[in-house]
Design a protein around this motif. Sequence first.
Motif, mmCIF file in Angstrom:
data_model
loop_
_atom_site.group_PDB
_atom_site.id
_atom_site.type_symbol
_atom_site.label_atom_id
_atom_site.label_comp_id
_atom_site.label_asym_id
_atom_site.label_seq_id
_atom_site.Cartn_x
_atom_site.Cartn_y
_atom_site.Cartn_z
ATOM 1 N N LEU A 18 -2.073 -12.330 -48.644
ATOM 2 C CA LEU A 18 -1.849 -13.227 -47.510
ATOM 3 C C LEU A 18 -2.913 -13.016 -46.437
ATOM 4 C CD1 LEU A 18 -0.098 -15.353 -46.142
ATOM 5 C CD2 LEU A 18 1.331 -13.506 -45.240
ATOM 6 N N ARG A 19 -3.254 -11.751 -46.131
ATOM 7 C CA ARG A 19 -4.296 -11.490 -45.133
ATOM 8 C C ARG A 19 -5.649 -12.002 -45.611
ATOM 9 N NH1 ARG A 19 -1.491 -6.522 -44.885
ATOM 10 N NH2 ARG A 19 -3.068 -5.567 -46.259
ATOM 11 N N ARG A 20 -5.943 -11.807 -46.902
ATOM 12 C CA ARG A 20 -7.224 -12.270 -47.438
ATOM 13 C C ARG A 20 -7.314 -13.798 -47.420
ATOM 14 N NH1 ARG A 20 -6.870 -10.489 -52.471
ATOM 15 N NH2 ARG A 20 -7.190 -8.346 -51.744
ATOM 16 N N LEU A 21 -6.165 -14.471 -47.600
ATOM 17 C CA LEU A 21 -6.162 -15.938 -47.595
ATOM 18 C C LEU A 21 -6.709 -16.489 -46.282
ATOM 19 C CD1 LEU A 21 -5.265 -18.690 -48.821
ATOM 20 C CD2 LEU A 21 -3.005 -18.262 -47.811
ATOM 21 N N PHE A 22 -6.314 -15.879 -45.164
ATOM 22 C CA PHE A 22 -6.740 -16.386 -43.858
ATOM 23 C C PHE A 22 -7.963 -15.650 -43.312
ATOM 24 C CE2 PHE A 22 -2.299 -17.688 -44.109
ATOM 25 C CZ PHE A 22 -2.398 -19.013 -43.738
ATOM 26 N N GLY A 23 -8.416 -14.605 -44.016
ATOM 27 C CA GLY A 23 -9.535 -13.836 -43.500
ATOM 28 C C GLY A 23 -10.850 -14.062 -44.206
ATOM 29 N N THR A 24 -10.832 -14.821 -45.321
ATOM 30 C CA THR A 24 -12.059 -15.071 -46.077
ATOM 31 C C THR A 24 -12.139 -16.545 -46.440
ATOM 32 O OG1 THR A 24 -10.938 -14.567 -48.166
ATOM 33 C CG2 THR A 24 -12.075 -12.746 -47.059
ATOM 34 N N PRO A 25 -13.348 -17.068 -46.704
ATOM 35 C CA PRO A 25 -13.481 -18.472 -47.135
ATOM 36 C C PRO A 25 -12.723 -18.715 -48.443
ATOM 37 C CG PRO A 25 -15.602 -17.592 -46.452
ATOM 38 C CD PRO A 25 -14.674 -16.431 -46.509
ATOM 39 N N GLN A 26 -12.036 -19.846 -48.521
ATOM 40 C CA GLN A 26 -11.218 -20.185 -49.673
ATOM 41 C C GLN A 26 -11.646 -21.527 -50.266
ATOM 42 O OE1 GLN A 26 -8.869 -18.202 -50.955
ATOM 43 N NE2 GLN A 26 -9.230 -16.658 -49.356
ATOM 44 N N PRO A 27 -11.415 -21.745 -51.568
ATOM 45 C CA PRO A 27 -11.689 -23.067 -52.143
ATOM 46 C C PRO A 27 -10.866 -24.143 -51.441
ATOM 47 C CG PRO A 27 -11.255 -21.436 -53.857
ATOM 48 C CD PRO A 27 -10.910 -20.783 -52.559
ATOM 49 N N MET A 28 -11.497 -25.283 -51.177
ATOM 50 C CA MET A 28 -10.826 -26.393 -50.497
ATOM 51 C C MET A 28 -10.587 -27.534 -51.490
ATOM 52 S SD MET A 28 -12.963 -26.688 -46.948
ATOM 53 C CE MET A 28 -12.298 -28.334 -46.724
ATOM 54 N N HIS A 29 -9.401 -28.139 -51.409
ATOM 55 C CA HIS A 29 -9.063 -29.261 -52.271
ATOM 56 C C HIS A 29 -8.355 -30.329 -51.434
ATOM 57 C CE1 HIS A 29 -9.818 -26.854 -55.940
ATOM 58 N NE2 HIS A 29 -9.255 -25.860 -55.259
ATOM 59 N N THR A 30 -8.642 -31.575 -51.728
ATOM 60 C CA THR A 30 -7.921 -32.684 -51.113
ATOM 61 C C THR A 30 -6.689 -32.964 -51.964
ATOM 62 O OG1 THR A 30 -9.953 -33.652 -50.254
ATOM 63 C CG2 THR A 30 -8.046 -35.099 -50.426
ATOM 64 N N VAL A 31 -5.526 -32.905 -51.341
ATOM 65 C CA VAL A 31 -4.269 -33.007 -52.081
ATOM 66 C C VAL A 31 -3.325 -33.976 -51.378
ATOM 67 C CG1 VAL A 31 -4.449 -30.669 -53.016
ATOM 68 C CG2 VAL A 31 -3.296 -31.035 -50.822
ATOM 69 N N ARG A 32 -2.201 -34.233 -52.032
ATOM 70 C CA ARG A 32 -1.076 -34.958 -51.438
ATOM 71 C C ARG A 32 0.112 -33.998 -51.434
ATOM 72 N NH1 ARG A 32 -2.512 -39.999 -49.420
ATOM 73 N NH2 ARG A 32 -0.286 -40.471 -49.526
ATOM 74 N N VAL A 33 0.872 -33.994 -50.343
ATOM 75 C CA VAL A 33 1.979 -33.041 -50.238
ATOM 76 C C VAL A 33 3.247 -33.729 -49.761
ATOM 77 C CG1 VAL A 33 0.399 -31.144 -49.711
ATOM 78 C CG2 VAL A 33 1.516 -32.367 -47.853
ATOM 79 N N VAL A 34 4.358 -33.117 -50.112
ATOM 80 C CA VAL A 34 5.671 -33.479 -49.564
ATOM 81 C C VAL A 34 6.165 -32.270 -48.789
ATOM 82 C CG1 VAL A 34 8.041 -34.136 -50.064
ATOM 83 C CG2 VAL A 34 6.179 -35.061 -51.446
ATOM 84 N N GLU A 35 6.431 -32.449 -47.497
ATOM 85 C CA GLU A 35 6.878 -31.343 -46.646
ATOM 86 C C GLU A 35 8.400 -31.281 -46.618
ATOM 87 O OE1 GLU A 35 4.645 -33.113 -43.311
ATOM 88 O OE2 GLU A 35 3.905 -31.073 -42.963
ATOM 89 N N GLN A 36 8.920 -30.085 -46.775
ATOM 90 C CA GLN A 36 10.348 -29.822 -46.634
ATOM 91 C C GLN A 36 10.509 -28.506 -45.880
ATOM 92 O OE1 GLN A 36 11.050 -30.013 -50.956
ATOM 93 N NE2 GLN A 36 12.546 -31.615 -50.544
ATOM 94 N N PRO A 37 11.610 -28.330 -45.175
ATOM 95 C CA PRO A 37 11.803 -27.063 -44.465
ATOM 96 C C PRO A 37 11.735 -25.866 -45.410
ATOM 97 C CG PRO A 37 13.407 -28.689 -43.733
ATOM 98 C CD PRO A 37 12.709 -29.278 -44.905
ATOM 99 N N GLY A 38 10.754 -24.999 -45.162
ATOM 100 C CA GLY A 38 10.609 -23.801 -45.972
ATOM 101 C C GLY A 38 9.990 -24.019 -47.331
ATOM 102 N N TYR A 39 9.397 -25.208 -47.564
ATOM 103 C CA TYR A 39 8.938 -25.527 -48.918
ATOM 104 C C TYR A 39 7.900 -26.626 -48.843
ATOM 105 C CZ TYR A 39 9.685 -26.265 -53.963
ATOM 106 O OH TYR A 39 9.540 -26.353 -55.323
ATOM 107 N N VAL A 40 6.842 -26.515 -49.628
ATOM 108 C CA VAL A 40 5.802 -27.546 -49.690
ATOM 109 C C VAL A 40 5.537 -27.875 -51.151
ATOM 110 C CG1 VAL A 40 3.376 -28.081 -49.285
ATOM 111 C CG2 VAL A 40 4.694 -26.975 -47.503
ATOM 112 N N HIS A 41 5.586 -29.166 -51.471
ATOM 113 C CA HIS A 41 5.334 -29.665 -52.815
ATOM 114 C C HIS A 41 3.942 -30.280 -52.828
ATOM 115 C CE1 HIS A 41 7.579 -30.546 -56.586
ATOM 116 N NE2 HIS A 41 6.520 -31.325 -56.770
ATOM 117 N N VAL A 42 3.088 -29.895 -53.777
ATOM 118 C CA VAL A 42 1.675 -30.277 -53.759
ATOM 119 C C VAL A 42 1.311 -31.017 -55.035
ATOM 120 C CG1 VAL A 42 -0.693 -29.448 -53.518
ATOM 121 C CG2 VAL A 42 1.174 -28.221 -52.381
#
Length: 476
Positions: free
Chosen positions: A174-198
Amino acid sequence: MGRLLRVEGLVPVTGVVAFLLLFGILGGPGDPAPEARWIGLGVLIAPALMAYAHRGAAAWAGVLAAVVWTSLAGSVVTALVGWVYALVAIALTRRDRSPLTAPVPRRQPPAPAGLPHVAVPAEAAGFTLLTLATAGFVAVLAHWAGVEALTAVIGAFGLGCAFIARAVEQRSHLRRLFGTPQPMHTVRVVEQPGYVHVLLPEPGGLLAREFAFDVAEDAAWPADDEDPATLPATLYGEPRPGAWCTVEVQGRLHVPVGPVGEVIEVAYDVVQGLPRELEDDEEQLVDPEALLPADRVDAFECREHRIAPARAWAATVAIGLGAALAAGELAQLAGLPAAALAVAAAVAGGVGYEFGWRAQLRPRLRWHAGGVAALGFRGPDRQPWANDSAVVHDDAGTVLLTAGESVLTVPVPPPWPKPASQRSADQLVAALRVARNQSFAISPLPPPPDVEVPSRPIKLYGAWLLSVVLTVLILG
């Protein structure tokens, strides 16, 4: 059951084989000290348990088990068995490596307000097990418990270490996810409380990868909409099972509290930004090359599918005899008399043969245009065909059949010993789809076929008795 049959199951399976070799054929540890056999058993059990919590920790435990058995070994073969066990655990860790993917842009995700405290259940379970293991070790040192408790102490200590390693690793990801460059993708998502569908569309636009992950709660949610809809978003991270990703949706950053789950491939609707609904005649086509002559029959003629008898009996005997031998080995290791060993082998063998009967020999599927009748592990189920019925197979020896109010799982392992002994998955799917299509053109339809629950054959009891006798002769 599904979790126990994952690839991690290679470690406990190898551990069982190592146990049977070390304590059966090879005679156990060469060290005559009373603690030796219980320590040796404990270091065999620990990696098998740890593999489900943390593969890397299980690999280190496997190496430790090999080192311990090298010191306890009375022969080179004994030490070699321990190192083979360790190599299986080490090889499993290679599956954690990131697969090679197409080059994509990389950028560091936006910084969140704070990182959640993830993997709390794993951390709590780990420290609890370490505390119990320490208490058990003290009890052995103080002679409040016998030396046989060392097996449970070592197993609990190893599993506790694996849980803590899992918590530490997830927080590091989790720390590395926000502390280093990550691959970027254009996606579509559905937002739900506590949950993300991609949904991650493939370059061609016809397919998409679909997955989801848990996220920290966010108070700012868009208004509810009854119609299914997805929103454009940016995904940071590798979209693969076990990896950590975050998504930014219209300025809202969703911080994950768990890794990505299962990733599946679905048909994609570019216009709607949703999984494409496949039309019935597009998805449920019959492959004429897979349809057997025996299935080109009258719509009301009942047909049946079963696992090839030779394969089913071989699997059942392997399960029953293996259970009897394992129970006998444990009874012998505990120093029980021959009568108790025979009883343990009889009970375990009986359970193994009952499992084989219900999972291999008894299951069958019958069908015609009126519906299907399945006899599975628990019992029979009869269902008519419906407009939303579907038949597919998962390329792993299972046909999934939706009929009436049930979703039936039909085992279809590769035909053995010859192709003509049983339908393959493709052949069964084709036969079922023909009957399903025929049901739409016929009215009125008969009820689904009957399926009787057969009684256990005499030779099943004979195989059980022979397995118990063999176990007593081998171990007695």
